[in-house]
Write an enzyme that holds these catalytic residues in place. Structure first.
Site, PDB file in Angstrom:
ATOM      1  N   GLY A 224      -6.634  95.985 -20.370  1.00 54.20           N
ATOM      2  CA  GLY A 224      -5.575  94.920 -20.656  1.00 54.20           C
ATOM      3  C   GLY A 224      -5.543  93.563 -20.037  1.00 54.20           C
ATOM      4  O   GLY A 224      -4.542  92.945 -20.189  1.00 54.20           O
ATOM      5  N   ASP A 225      -6.501  93.340 -19.416  1.00 54.92           N
ATOM      6  CA  ASP A 225      -6.065  91.990 -18.943  1.00 54.92           C
ATOM      7  C   ASP A 225      -7.659  91.922 -18.391  1.00 54.92           C
ATOM      8  O   ASP A 225      -8.061  91.109 -17.337  1.00 54.92           O
ATOM      9  CB  ASP A 225      -5.160  91.553 -17.570  1.00 54.92           C
ATOM     10  CG  ASP A 225      -4.919  90.587 -17.319  1.00 54.92           C
ATOM     11  OD1 ASP A 225      -4.902  89.489 -18.363  1.00 54.92           O
ATOM     12  OD2 ASP A 225      -4.629  89.854 -15.527  1.00 54.92           O
TER      13      ASP A 225
END
Length: 371
Positions: A224-225
């Site tokens: 997610g990042d």
């Protein structure tokens, strides 16, 4: 980057320990004497790079989670176990140093006053390498990052098991790409300007063209990042003209959640565009690496432009909003915005059709000439 919940309440939840408090914490919780410590930049947690006077591996990152996320121990447990799982699977992931009680984390008070907020504390191995943000990216490392993104999501989704894995379902998590429409409530932070109009256009197109198709995208667990500060690299060649890089570290799993495979490649493309002098070509190299492991479906490819745009919108709007909450941390919070606005505006000026053509033709070329 982390939390979604406190954006709703707008309470200030970031820890504010000084170096002396942090060193005392390492001694008391983990039984290690700190010989050197310095603060590291962070979004809404607090991180310290520490060296300890101990045998063997002696560098760590003390991670103090914000008070809002610290109330979700199951989620932090799963994220930490996922790091350990990936490390065991051969990925360059950080792992925790156990507390004196043999646990991977500990809930600690952030001060001596009654009613002091509680923060979840972990001590993670310090990984060597240079952040992608500090190198001049080339096709080779962009391809590797795409390949890493697909490989990591695939192994997490197919093999990672944990009793609390359901905590990764985070329906209101502001950083999940599903939730681009939630930006409506924070867009005020942009003021009134041409940038706001583009973000509003992204959100409306996202609602109309991406949200109805979400059920057709393949679901998975997302890191997610995968941004340019969360991927570390080492140069594996002596050539200064054409360095060959390998990924030496994957950092910050606090944005892990259930999402879709196409989310991960979109997020990686967006952050790699930030650092490139030729941003519109980046997507093709990252996509080629990703599709060498997980080819996208036609529906997923069709949403890629708006997913990348959606991540730009998330990053820029949330940074502006959070900078209002933490003005003293504004420089770090708006680090992406310095070039992010230019990149998003360029995408929209060139247009979806032309950008996709560049991405897909670049990716297609790899099928004839594998790196």
């Amino acid at each position: 980057m982390s939390s979604g919940n406190y954006y709703q309440s707008q309470t200030l939840t970031k820890p504010a320990l000084d170096e002396r408090d942090a060193a005392e914490l390492v001694d008391r919780v983990f039984g290690l004497k700190v010989s050197w410590i310095r603060s590291l930049p962070s979004y809404d947690d607090q991180n310290f790079h520490v060296r300890v006077s101990a045998e063997g591996a002696d560098e760590y990152v003390l991670k103090i989670t914000n008070s809002e996320d610290s109330q979700e121990p199951d989620l932090i447990e799963v994220q930490t176990q996922a790091m350990m799982f990936l490390s065991a699977e051969g990925f360059p992931s950080t792992t925790p140093y156990l507390t004196k009680d043999g646990n991977i984390m500990s809930l600690e008070s952030g001060g001596t006053r009654p009613g002091s907020k509680k923060y979840m504390v972990r001590l993670l191995t310090y990984l060597p390498g240079t952040p992608v943000a500090k190198i001049t990216t080339n096709a080779q490392i962009l391809y590797e990052i795409g390949r890493l993104a697909a490989s990591m999501d695939k192994v997490l989704s197919e093999k990672f098991q944990h009793p609390s894995v359901k905590s990764l379902h985070r329906p209101q998590f502001i950083w999940n790409l599903t939730n681009v429409p939630l930006l409506d409530q924070y867009i005020y932070a942009l003021g009134q300007n041409k940038y706001r109009a583009v973000v509003e256009q992204v959100i409306e197109q996202f609602k109309g063209k991406v949200i109805p198709k979400l059920s057709s995208f393949r679901a998975c667990i997302n890191h997610g990042d995968l941004n340019d500060h969360n991927i570390l690299v080492d140069s594996s060649s002596a050539s200064l003209e054409n360095p060959q890089y390998k990924v030496s570290g994957i950092l910050d799993f606090s944005d892990m959640s259930y999402g879709c495979y196409v989310f991960e490649v979109a997020i990686a493309i967006m952050y790699m565009m930030i650092e490139s002098s030729d941003p519109l070509t980046v997507g093709g190299h990252v996509l080629a690496g990703f599709e060498s492991i997980l080819p996208l479906t036609a529906e997923e490819r069709g949403a890629l432009f708006l997913l990348v745009s959606g991540r730009f919108a998330q990053s820029l709007v949330i940074a502006a909003h959070t900078a209002l909450l933490y003005p003293e941390n504004k420089e770090y919070l708006t680090i992406t915005a310095k070039t992010g606005w230019k990149r998003l505006m360029t995408m929209f000026e060139v247009g979806q059709e032309a950008v996709e053509k560049t991405w897909f033709e670049t990716a297609q070329a790899y099928t004839h000439h594998a790196p």
